[in-house]
Write an enzyme that holds these catalytic residues in place. Structure first.
Site, PDB file in Angstrom:
ATOM      1  N   CYS A 111      31.865  33.855  49.127  1.00 22.65           N
ATOM      2  CA  CYS A 111      32.328  35.062  49.825  1.00 22.65           C
ATOM      3  C   CYS A 111      31.276  36.152  49.849  1.00 22.65           C
ATOM      4  O   CYS A 111      31.490  37.217  50.413  1.00 22.65           O
ATOM      5  CB  CYS A 111      33.580  35.574  49.137  1.00 22.65           C
ATOM      6  SG  CYS A 111      34.716  34.251  48.801  1.00 22.65           S
ATOM      7  N   HIS A 245      34.440  42.405  51.082  1.00 22.61           N
ATOM      8  CA  HIS A 245      35.028  41.090  51.335  1.00 22.61           C
ATOM      9  C   HIS A 245      36.547  41.231  51.208  1.00 22.61           C
ATOM     10  O   HIS A 245      37.041  41.824  50.253  1.00 22.61           O
ATOM     11  CB  HIS A 245      34.477  40.076  50.335  1.00 22.61           C
ATOM     12  CG  HIS A 245      35.274  38.830  50.241  1.00 22.61           C
ATOM     13  ND1 HIS A 245      35.636  38.077  51.341  1.00 22.61           N
ATOM     14  CD2 HIS A 245      35.783  38.175  49.172  1.00 22.61           C
ATOM     15  CE1 HIS A 245      36.327  37.036  50.957  1.00 22.61           C
ATOM     16  NE2 HIS A 245      36.452  37.078  49.639  1.00 22.61           N
ATOM     17  N   ASN A 275      42.105  35.584  53.419  1.00 17.99           N
ATOM     18  CA  ASN A 275      40.751  35.611  52.889  1.00 17.99           C
ATOM     19  C   ASN A 275      39.929  34.577  53.663  1.00 17.99           C
ATOM     20  O   ASN A 275      40.111  33.375  53.479  1.00 17.99           O
ATOM     21  CB  ASN A 275      40.805  35.269  51.400  1.00 17.99           C
ATOM     22  CG  ASN A 275      39.444  35.213  50.754  1.00 17.99           C
ATOM     23  OD1 ASN A 275      38.429  35.049  51.449  1.00 17.99           O
ATOM     24  ND2 ASN A 275      39.411  35.341  49.454  1.00 17.99           N
TER      25      ASN A 275
HETATM   26  O1  LIG Z   1      49.637  36.748  40.973  1.00 16.96           O
HETATM   27  C1  LIG Z   1      48.940  37.412  41.751  1.00 16.96           C
HETATM   28  O2  LIG Z   1      49.141  38.603  42.062  1.00 16.96           O
HETATM   29  C2  LIG Z   1      47.715  36.714  42.344  1.00 16.96           C
HETATM   30  C3  LIG Z   1      46.572  36.926  41.372  1.00 16.96           C
HETATM   31  C4  LIG Z   1      45.345  36.210  41.869  1.00 16.96           C
HETATM   32  N1  LIG Z   1      45.026  36.627  43.232  1.00 16.96           N
HETATM   33  C5  LIG Z   1      43.724  36.632  43.619  1.00 16.96           C
HETATM   34  C6  LIG Z   1      42.688  36.571  42.678  1.00 16.96           C
HETATM   35  C7  LIG Z   1      41.375  36.584  43.121  1.00 16.96           C
HETATM   36  C8  LIG Z   1      41.122  36.659  44.469  1.00 16.96           C
HETATM   37  C9  LIG Z   1      39.750  36.618  44.968  1.00 16.96           C
HETATM   38  C10 LIG Z   1      39.304  35.486  45.646  1.00 16.96           C
HETATM   39  C11 LIG Z   1      37.994  35.411  46.107  1.00 16.96           C
HETATM   40  C12 LIG Z   1      37.505  34.183  46.817  1.00 16.96           C
HETATM   41  O3  LIG Z   1      37.172  34.557  48.110  1.00 16.96           O
HETATM   42  C13 LIG Z   1      37.111  36.495  45.957  1.00 16.96           C
HETATM   43  C14 LIG Z   1      37.555  37.625  45.288  1.00 16.96           C
HETATM   44  C15 LIG Z   1      38.871  37.691  44.798  1.00 16.96           C
HETATM   45 CL1  LIG Z   1      39.397  39.115  43.998  1.00 16.96          CL
HETATM   46  C16 LIG Z   1      42.180  36.734  45.363  1.00 16.96           C
HETATM   47  N2  LIG Z   1      43.449  36.740  44.928  1.00 16.96           N
HETATM   48  C17 LIG Z   1      46.109  36.586  44.225  1.00 16.96           C
HETATM   49  C18 LIG Z   1      47.368  37.283  43.719  1.00 16.96           C
END
Ligand SMILES: O=C(O)C1CCN(c2ccc(-c3cc(CO)ccc3Cl)cn2)CC1
Length: 320
Positions: A111, A245, A275
């Site tokens: 990313c 991002h 994403n």
């Molecule tokens: O339980 C919850 O709230 C969940 C907890 C986990 N979550 C996440 C965690 C990490 C990412 C993420 C991914 C990338 C990869 O491109 C880069 C940057 C990030 Cl910060 C996106 N979502 C979703 C909700």
């Protein structure tokens, strides 16, 4: 010479999948997805691969800018979901648009790929190149385990990119890119197990995307915030927009609070696209140019920040 962004374009596949559509095939809900991520829908390919979308972006950039494909000196595609390991997506694009003079290769920085790619493009311009394309494109739908509700709801497919051209004044004022391979297992995808007759049976393939969400969340709030502070320094107030991002709405909220920068300076569109990894920043940029928030050549100051698998991250401060 220095690089400047002189044109932007995006391409999203036609099919839109809403949170409710996903709730029909996964034990999830629109409420959970929306409240935890800010995502409402995403685009998913049905008969296209990453190269098809990147070719459409390249064709738009050539048409909109009026340059001839043969004027291009380089084509960089940032992707972690290429059609092949070889040929690169960049070479597939180069062949179709007839950019005979352009060197072409893919950048694997998850990313952060678009930001890494723009940084590489600037180096080519500083050493004599006149024109080049930097495109972010992903078909994450082929990397996802569509039975795993913790990841399948987060990502989308799409592509977007920019034309970078030489000018005699600097546009990229500051940049700081980083990586930490120690934490490389926090986000993995596409592992290809060896199947040779000589290989120990031990290896099992883990092709699907796997993410330790908590680790990535913490990384984003710690390393990414200090990276932005390092690049932005005291000029925080003079920045018009921050284009981060588009991974998660709550992350962006927390980062804006930590930086003490008003939330409205952080452009967001993950509600419509999910994403899209390396494509997320250029999709956001092209929409902002289209709706007039950002004008190329206006001297507006913007920051690009990528962060994700590798772990990789990095920010660039530009005057447009
Ligand atoms: O339980 C919850 O709230 C969940 C907890 C986990 N979550 C996440 C965690 C990490 C990412 C993420 C991914 C990338 C990869 O491109 C880069 C940057 C990030 Cl910060 C996106 N979502 C979703 C909700």
């Amino acid at each position: 010479n220095f690089g400047k962004i002189s044109c932007t374009a995006r391409y999203l596949p036609e099919k839109v999948v809403t949170n409710d559509d996903l709730a029909k095939i996964l034990a999830t809900s629109d409420e959970w997805i929306r409240s935890r991520t800010g995502i409402e829908k995403r685009h998913v390919v049905t008969d296209e691969n990453t190269s098809d979308m990147c070719i459409k972006v390249a064709q738009q950039l050539i048409r909109k800018s009026g340059i001839n494909a043969e004027q291009l000196d380089f084509i960089l595609v940032a992707t972690m979901s290429p059609d092949y390991t070889t040929p690169s997506v960049a070479c597939q694009v180069q062949g179709v648009i007839g950019a005979k003079q352009a060197i072409a290769f893919d950048i694997s920085a998850a990313c952060s790929g678009f930001v890494y790619g723009l940084s590489v493009a600037e180096k080519f311009i500083r050493t004599g190149s006149q024109y080049g394309l930097v495109i972010g494109g992903e078909t994450f739908s082929k990397l996802l385990d569509w039975q795993d509700r913790s990841t399948a709801v987060l990502f989308g497919d799409g592509a977007a990119g920019i034309l970078v051209e030489a000018q005699d004044t600097p546009s990229i004022l500051r940049e700081k890119l980083a990586a930490d391979g120690i934490r490389n297992q926090s986000l993995t995808a596409g592992f290809q197990a060896n199947k040779s007759p000589f290989f120990d049976e031990k290896s099992e393939s883990s092709y699907y995307l796997k993410m330790i969400g908590r680790d990535i969340f913490d990384f984003a709030l710690r390393d990414v915030v200090s990276n932005i502070q390092e690049v932005v320094g005291e000029e925080k107030e003079s920045i018009d927009y921050f284009l981060l991002h588009q991974a998660n709405e709550r992350i962006i909220e927390k980062i804006s609070k930590k930086l003490k920068v008003p939330r409205e300076k952080f452009l967001t569109n993950m509600s419509n696209y999910g994403n899209t990894s390396a494509a997320s920043i250029p999709i956001l940029l092209d929409e902002a140019v289209e709706n007039g928030k950002i004008q190329l050549g206006s001297n507006q100051k913007i920051v690009f920040t990528g962060y994700g698998g590798g772990l990789t991250w990095g920010s660039m401060l530009l005057t447009l």
